[in-house]
Design an enzyme around this catalytic site. Sequence first.
Site, PDB file in Angstrom:
ATOM      1  N   TYR A  59       0.822  -1.216   0.000  1.00  0.00           N
ATOM      2  CA  TYR A  59       0.000   0.000   0.000  1.00  0.00           C
ATOM      3  C   TYR A  59       0.856   1.266   0.000  1.00  0.00           C
ATOM      4  O   TYR A  59       0.426   2.291  -0.535  1.00  0.00           O
ATOM      5  CB  TYR A  59      -0.995  -0.035   1.165  1.00  0.00           C
ATOM      6  CG  TYR A  59      -2.088  -1.048   0.901  1.00  0.00           C
ATOM      7  CD1 TYR A  59      -3.067  -0.791  -0.061  1.00  0.00           C
ATOM      8  CD2 TYR A  59      -2.107  -2.284   1.537  1.00  0.00           C
ATOM      9  CE1 TYR A  59      -4.041  -1.735  -0.357  1.00  0.00           C
ATOM     10  CE2 TYR A  59      -3.080  -3.228   1.250  1.00  0.00           C
ATOM     11  CZ  TYR A  59      -4.043  -2.950   0.299  1.00  0.00           C
ATOM     12  OH  TYR A  59      -5.001  -3.872  -0.002  1.00  0.00           O
ATOM     13  N   GLN A  94     -15.807   2.371  -6.026  1.00  0.00           N
ATOM     14  CA  GLN A  94     -15.076   1.227  -5.462  1.00  0.00           C
ATOM     15  C   GLN A  94     -13.596   1.571  -5.342  1.00  0.00           C
ATOM     16  O   GLN A  94     -12.827   0.779  -4.811  1.00  0.00           O
ATOM     17  CB  GLN A  94     -15.230   0.010  -6.380  1.00  0.00           C
ATOM     18  CG  GLN A  94     -16.659  -0.463  -6.521  1.00  0.00           C
ATOM     19  CD  GLN A  94     -16.778  -1.515  -7.608  1.00  0.00           C
ATOM     20  OE1 GLN A  94     -16.619  -2.702  -7.375  1.00  0.00           O
ATOM     21  NE2 GLN A  94     -17.056  -1.077  -8.819  1.00  0.00           N
ATOM     22  N   HIS A 112     -14.963   0.887  -0.679  1.00  0.00           N
ATOM     23  CA  HIS A 112     -13.823   0.021  -0.378  1.00  0.00           C
ATOM     24  C   HIS A 112     -12.734   0.734   0.403  1.00  0.00           C
ATOM     25  O   HIS A 112     -11.607   0.248   0.486  1.00  0.00           O
ATOM     26  CB  HIS A 112     -13.249  -0.572  -1.669  1.00  0.00           C
ATOM     27  CG  HIS A 112     -14.148  -1.602  -2.301  1.00  0.00           C
ATOM     28  ND1 HIS A 112     -14.042  -2.004  -3.608  1.00  0.00           N
ATOM     29  CD2 HIS A 112     -15.180  -2.311  -1.777  1.00  0.00           C
ATOM     30  CE1 HIS A 112     -14.970  -2.919  -3.866  1.00  0.00           C
ATOM     31  NE2 HIS A 112     -15.683  -3.114  -2.778  1.00  0.00           N
ATOM     32  N   CYS A 120      -6.943   1.803  13.202  1.00  0.00           N
ATOM     33  CA  CYS A 120      -6.492   0.743  14.104  1.00  0.00           C
ATOM     34  C   CYS A 120      -6.868  -0.613  13.503  1.00  0.00           C
ATOM     35  O   CYS A 120      -7.945  -0.776  12.939  1.00  0.00           O
ATOM     36  CB  CYS A 120      -7.147   0.929  15.467  1.00  0.00           C
ATOM     37  SG  CYS A 120      -6.735  -0.411  16.610  1.00  0.00           S
ATOM     38  N   GLY A 183     -16.594   1.935 -15.788  1.00  0.00           N
ATOM     39  CA  GLY A 183     -15.276   1.315 -15.595  1.00  0.00           C
ATOM     40  C   GLY A 183     -15.166   0.298 -14.485  1.00  0.00           C
ATOM     41  O   GLY A 183     -14.206   0.337 -13.719  1.00  0.00           O
TER      42      GLY A 183
HETATM   43  P1  OAD Z   1     -11.532  -4.162 -12.527  1.00  0.00           P
HETATM   44  O1  OAD Z   1     -10.053  -4.075 -12.706  1.00  0.00           O
HETATM   45  O2  OAD Z   1     -12.108  -5.481 -12.186  1.00  0.00           O
HETATM   46  O3  OAD Z   1     -12.261  -3.662 -13.848  1.00  0.00           O
HETATM   47  C1  OAD Z   1     -11.845  -2.467 -14.465  1.00  0.00           C
HETATM   48  C2  OAD Z   1     -12.764  -2.192 -15.622  1.00  0.00           C
HETATM   49  O4  OAD Z   1     -12.414  -0.925 -16.146  1.00  0.00           O
HETATM   50  C3  OAD Z   1     -12.659  -3.195 -16.764  1.00  0.00           C
HETATM   51  O5  OAD Z   1     -13.942  -3.707 -17.044  1.00  0.00           O
HETATM   52  C4  OAD Z   1     -12.135  -2.391 -17.938  1.00  0.00           C
HETATM   53  O6  OAD Z   1     -12.777  -2.714 -19.165  1.00  0.00           O
HETATM   54  C5  OAD Z   1     -12.543  -0.985 -17.546  1.00  0.00           C
HETATM   55  N1  OAD Z   1     -11.704   0.077 -18.120  1.00  0.00           N
HETATM   56  C6  OAD Z   1     -10.407   0.038 -18.504  1.00  0.00           C
HETATM   57  N2  OAD Z   1     -10.023   1.220 -19.018  1.00  0.00           N
HETATM   58  C7  OAD Z   1     -11.102   2.042 -18.958  1.00  0.00           C
HETATM   59  C8  OAD Z   1     -11.355   3.398 -19.347  1.00  0.00           C
HETATM   60  N3  OAD Z   1     -10.416   4.170 -19.904  1.00  0.00           N
HETATM   61  N4  OAD Z   1     -12.608   3.900 -19.135  1.00  0.00           N
HETATM   62  C9  OAD Z   1     -13.578   3.130 -18.588  1.00  0.00           C
HETATM   63  N5  OAD Z   1     -13.387   1.860 -18.204  1.00  0.00           N
HETATM   64  C10 OAD Z   1     -12.176   1.315 -18.385  1.00  0.00           C
HETATM   65  O7  OAD Z   1     -11.908  -3.045 -11.432  1.00  0.00           O
HETATM   66  P2  OAD Z   1     -13.178  -2.945 -10.507  1.00  0.00           P
HETATM   67  O8  OAD Z   1     -14.389  -3.497 -11.175  1.00  0.00           O
HETATM   68  O9  OAD Z   1     -13.216  -1.562  -9.989  1.00  0.00           O
HETATM   69  O10 OAD Z   1     -11.436  -3.884  -4.395  1.00  0.00           O
HETATM   70  O11 OAD Z   1     -12.770  -3.899  -9.314  1.00  0.00           O
HETATM   71  C11 OAD Z   1     -13.628  -4.000  -8.218  1.00  0.00           C
HETATM   72  C12 OAD Z   1     -12.828  -4.235  -6.963  1.00  0.00           C
HETATM   73  O12 OAD Z   1     -11.974  -5.348  -7.139  1.00  0.00           O
HETATM   74  C13 OAD Z   1     -11.866  -3.125  -6.612  1.00  0.00           C
HETATM   75  O13 OAD Z   1     -12.463  -2.047  -5.971  1.00  0.00           O
HETATM   76  C14 OAD Z   1     -10.892  -3.830  -5.714  1.00  0.00           C
HETATM   77  C15 OAD Z   1     -10.849  -5.223  -6.304  1.00  0.00           C
HETATM   78  O14 OAD Z   1     -10.978  -6.224  -5.337  1.00  0.00           O
HETATM   79  C16 OAD Z   1     -10.660  -3.459  -3.356  1.00  0.00           C
HETATM   80  O15 OAD Z   1      -9.611  -2.880  -3.491  1.00  0.00           O
HETATM   81  C17 OAD Z   1     -11.232  -3.712  -2.023  1.00  0.00           C
HETATM   82 ZN    ZN Z   2      -6.966   0.679  18.682  1.00  0.00          ZN
END
Ligand code: OAD
Ligand code: ZN
Length: 240
Positions: A59, A94, A112, A120, A183
Amino acid sequence: MEKLSAEDRLFVLTGAGVSAESGLPTFRGINGLWRGYPVEDVATPEAFAADPAMVWQFYSERRQRHESVRPNPAHVALGDIERALEDRFFLCTQNVDSLHEQAGSQRVVHMHGRLMQSRCSRTLCRTLPFDDRNLYRTRGEIPNCPKCGALVRPHICWFGEVPFQMELILQQLDGATVLLTVGTSGVVEPAASFVRMARLNRARTIYVGPEEPSNSEYFDEVLLGKAGELLPSFVNVPLG
Ligand code: OAD
Ligand code: ZN
């Protein structure tokens, strides 16, 4: 894309794709952050208990990278739409980055968590998350909670944990007449089911992104393209 009327309430859900054009890698797909990286080894409470320094290194690298990225036209467009709609607008992201806020969004909830906050690690400790841009690379650098002494952890929802502010999010979703999803690959719950909940309320459902999400069958409209290219013209849609 049809016009929004004065009665419409817009709920926006964003995922990693909205920040892709800012240079932050998405999780899945081409150039996905997790390709070749065993994410189950870092994004869980068990991983933190076993090796907190390793989790903090992951991180900390992301915090460092975040310092040099800027909002893209998609973030800016969502800020503009919010200014027009005011409290008929709600943004659920997210993403743990702060690019929506940097582009002027105010009604934004991070389900998220936030990369630039820590808290903590003891679940029952009642201390609040706090702003934190520090980088921790060794066990000795990780601070302890001032109240209970447990190690400080990133304020991020890990695998097996419950997303934040779900009550507010579901209440806003319930009142929405239009759901705009941007996205997100549509595989991570509960966000992946928001479109089905919106449909049950007869809300219009729109997806924006370069490829079809895995839940695309539930959207009335799937607009294929980059968010930074499509969303700015969305703003030009007259907002009643
Ligand atoms: P993903 O990485 O699963 O999906 C990203 C999406 O963004 C894909 O469907 C791509 O097609 C799309 N994408 C790429 N470039 C783009 C652009 N220029 N404009 C629009 N869309 C585009 O990401 P999330 O669905 O956000 O959780 O993932 C969900 C969660 O999975 C995240 O929040 C994370 C992970 O576990 C935590 O960190 C807790
Ligand atoms: Zn504490």
